[in-house]
Structure formats: structure tokens, C-alpha cells
Design a protein around this motif. Sequence first.
Motif, mmCIF file in Angstrom:
data_model
loop_
_atom_site.group_PDB
_atom_site.id
_atom_site.type_symbol
_atom_site.label_atom_id
_atom_site.label_comp_id
_atom_site.label_asym_id
_atom_site.label_seq_id
_atom_site.Cartn_x
_atom_site.Cartn_y
_atom_site.Cartn_z
ATOM 1 N N LEU A 218 0.809 -1.222 0.000
ATOM 2 C CA LEU A 218 0.000 0.000 0.000
ATOM 3 C C LEU A 218 0.842 1.272 0.000
ATOM 4 C CD1 LEU A 218 -2.771 -1.063 2.553
ATOM 5 C CD2 LEU A 218 -3.027 -0.799 0.081
ATOM 6 N N PHE A 219 2.091 1.169 0.439
ATOM 7 C CA PHE A 219 2.965 2.342 0.467
ATOM 8 C C PHE A 219 3.472 2.729 -0.919
ATOM 9 C CE2 PHE A 219 3.243 0.679 4.800
ATOM 10 C CZ PHE A 219 3.056 1.833 5.547
ATOM 11 N N PHE A 220 3.237 1.882 -1.919
ATOM 12 C CA PHE A 220 3.794 2.120 -3.253
ATOM 13 C C PHE A 220 2.741 2.386 -4.318
ATOM 14 C CE2 PHE A 220 6.701 -0.574 -0.861
ATOM 15 C CZ PHE A 220 7.901 0.122 -0.989
ATOM 16 N N ILE A 221 1.487 2.584 -3.914
ATOM 17 C CA ILE A 221 0.430 2.802 -4.905
ATOM 18 C C ILE A 221 -0.292 4.118 -4.620
ATOM 19 C CG2 ILE A 221 0.097 0.339 -5.260
ATOM 20 C CD1 ILE A 221 -2.421 0.467 -3.552
ATOM 21 N N PRO A 222 -0.875 4.754 -5.657
ATOM 22 C CA PRO A 222 -1.573 6.039 -5.459
ATOM 23 C C PRO A 222 -2.969 5.849 -4.882
ATOM 24 C CG PRO A 222 -1.709 5.397 -7.754
ATOM 25 C CD PRO A 222 -0.835 4.371 -7.080
ATOM 26 N N GLU A 223 -3.502 6.939 -4.332
ATOM 27 C CA GLU A 223 -4.883 6.941 -3.855
ATOM 28 C C GLU A 223 -5.830 6.994 -5.050
ATOM 29 O OE1 GLU A 223 -7.580 6.153 -2.202
ATOM 30 O OE2 GLU A 223 -6.577 6.819 -0.367
ATOM 31 N N SER A 224 -7.091 6.657 -4.833
ATOM 32 C CA SER A 224 -8.097 6.707 -5.898
ATOM 33 C C SER A 224 -8.321 8.149 -6.353
ATOM 34 C CB SER A 224 -9.422 6.133 -5.386
ATOM 35 O OG SER A 224 -10.498 6.573 -6.181
#
Length: 467
Positions: A196-202
Motif C-alpha cells: 500500500l505504500f507504493f500505490i496512489p490513492e483513488s
Amino acid sequence: MERERIDDGQTSSPLLLRVKSEIGSDGDGERQNGSSSASSATAAVVLSTLVAVSGSYVFGSAVGYSSPAESGIMDDLGLSLAEYSVFGSILTIGAMLGAVMSGKLADFKGRRVTMGFSEIFCIIGWLAIVLSKSAWWLDIGRLSLGYGIGLLSYVVPVYIAEITPKNLRGAFTTVVTWRILALIGIIRCLLQFLGLFFIPESPRWLAKIGRWVDCEAALQCLRGKSANISEEAAEIRDYTETLQRLSEARIVDLFQQQYAHSLIVGVGLMVLQQFGGVNGIAYYASSIFISAGFSGSIGTIAMVVIQVPMTMLGVVLMDISGRRPLLMVSAAGTCLAGFLVGLSFLLQDHQIWKEFTPVMALVGVLVFSGSFSLGMGGIPWVIMSEIFPINVKGLAGSLVTVINWLGSWIISYAFNFLMNWSSKGTFFIFGSVCGLTVLFVAKLVPETKGRTLEEIQASMNPFSAER
């Protein structure tokens, strides 16, 4: 909710089926006047969906855990059948609690934070199970695990639906001990939590809370540096601003006429999915095979073997045939399977074809598992994430998810009692509900293939352009 129960989850479910369809589509729904790169599966989209879909494995290992672990836990801790039924079904109580909070939490804190929060409860739950010495700690761990997957079951498909272009949305066995299975569950939770630390928010959630710069940055990241995102960003902005002119939704607002179609479809699919008997079969597969006179371990392994290729087939077909045809074929298969298992118990009761009835029961359960994995396991969750406007998505998603888990609890808790009442009657009921599902999909469920979320929601929920 079955989903690949023993390994990938009740899930391959809602979650794995969706993600793989998103990455594997042929792109026939690409925007006509936008950049083609804006509709391709960029590295950011692939990474984000893979991290999110890790929740499918968390979900599946939690739901499928009770079947292969049943004999080991009952022998080691001396649990009665009633106590084990509580352990198996209390997961759904926790899931209902998580589902109640899921929409609001995802709207308030964001999709990524909610997924991370859920994994903390899942890890605590698995640790409690691993270290348990009594039924009490088993139940506490199972309840915590349920709360975590209750959050995941809403937020994962919603996150995936919101980050992907419209054309891309689309084995545990008794050979290892129940404590080892629980440790494997912890590893899956940690993988998603770290990812989760490596992906963007919606981008759509960022737009909803007014963070337009961050919204466009996230969208650019997901579509690629060279992609032209102006059309998609403008569409999200226009739709979000229209919704923001409406007052903040309350639970009673969901029952207004403009949301009636979405609510009927969302709730109806979840009720029919659960009362078709999937959780009874998934939670107690071993005991079903034994009751029918077949080997529990061989039957359980066979379920895993059939679920994997059928899930892959569903992934391939989802963006070729569309959601509705695949749902109807899937539901028809589970209907046939329910009646086949019911018939095997009926013949067994009358001492007819005794040598064939165990094989008939095995075939019926395998057909049910395969058919469910083909569509009914994942597609209702895909559709749920697509049909509600963002101003009511949190409330609606929570309501639909709670209803799903309530149905899951009813079936998983009552299943053993139903089997004691009438084995054949239980499966004839399940088969009838699955038959009703075919009619429901044919009459009420819209096709969402190749349409943007805004297009789907505007057609089903005529809130406003007029307002």
C-alpha cells in the motif's frame, strides 16, 4: 461469496476475478477521442491492482480456512460440532461490523488507509488463532479476522473500479496443520500492507474531497506520463461537482426513487449469492463429502483444482461476453449442481444406486464450485462497485456488504442444522435460489462492460442533471 475458497479465496472472488479482468481486457471500450495510452494498463495500474487484489488472497484464506482446519482444531482443542459451528460462522459477525464502517471509513480516510487498517485487524486475528489454546481465543481471532475482511470486501473492488480505465475493469488442504495455515494467512496480510505504500490513492476519492491537484497527479500516474488525461479528468470533475451540489447522503436517502434500481440490483445479487448456499459448501466441504460417502480430503483437493481454471475462464470471458451472460451461465450451473447434490442424497436415503451416489455428490459440488467461480463469486462485487454514484457509494456499499455478510452468517451457522433436517431438502432449496438468480439477472441487472463509472451511474440513477 465464494471465491477461491481453499486457496485464493471466496474470493478469487470478488477481488481476484475483477483485477485480472482489468489487466487482461482487449480494449474494445477505448475512448473514441482520447489518447489510447490513457486506456492502457500502465505499470502503475498493474501494480495498484495487484496490491489491492492481495486482499482477495487474505479474504479467501480467511473464508476457506474453516474447511481444511476443521478436523485438526476439533481434535486438538476438543471442540464440539456446535462450538466449531460458532467458530466458523463468527467470522461473518465480524465481517458485518466491518461492513457497517467500511463505506464511511473509506470515504473519510481514503481507500488506501482503509485497506491498511483492515490488514492490522487481520494480522491480529491470525495471531490469536495461531496462539489459541481454547475455543474462546479462537473465536476472538476469527471475529477480528472477520472485521478486517468486512472492510476489505467493500474497499478493494471500489478502489479497483475507481483507478482503472473503463475498458480494463472488467492449495490449502489437511496436509498442513491448522496453525501453519493461520501463519500463511499472516504472510498474505503483510504483503498487501507493505504494498500500500507504493500505490496512489483513488483519483475519484481525491476529487470527492476537493483535492483536484492530487486527483490529476494520481490519474496521470495511473494512466502514464505521456497519456492525455484531460478528457477523463474533466469527466470526473463534472460528475463530482454535480454530485456535490446535492446534500450529503443519509442512509434514508438510499431508498429514494432515483437510487431504487441500483439498490435492488446491489442488494438482490448479494442476497441471491449467499442464499444459493455457497458459504455452507465452502465452510463445510469436508463434512458434505463425508456425509455423501466420499473422501473429505480428496473432495476438498478436487474443489481447488476445479476452481482455478474456472476462475481463469471467467476472467477471459468477462470482457468478451459481458457481465450479464456470464452471470446467467454461472447461476444456471450452480442451479443444476444444487439439484444434482440434492438428488444424490435423495437416492441415498432410498438406498437406490448406492455405488453411484457418492460420485454424484462429488460431481455436483465440483460443478457448483466451478460454476460459482466462473461468475457468481466475483461479478456481483464488480457490479456493486460500478452502479452507485460516489455521493452515496459509501453508504450503499456498506449496506450491500452488511447484507451479504448477514446472509453469509445465516447460511454458515444454519447449514449443519439444515443438513440434519434434510440433506436433500437443503440442496434442493439452494438449487431453487440459484434458478431464481438467472431470472433476476435477466430482468434487472444492467450490462456494465465498456462503460465509464459515470455513464453507468447516470443511466441507473437519474439524479440530476435536472437538479
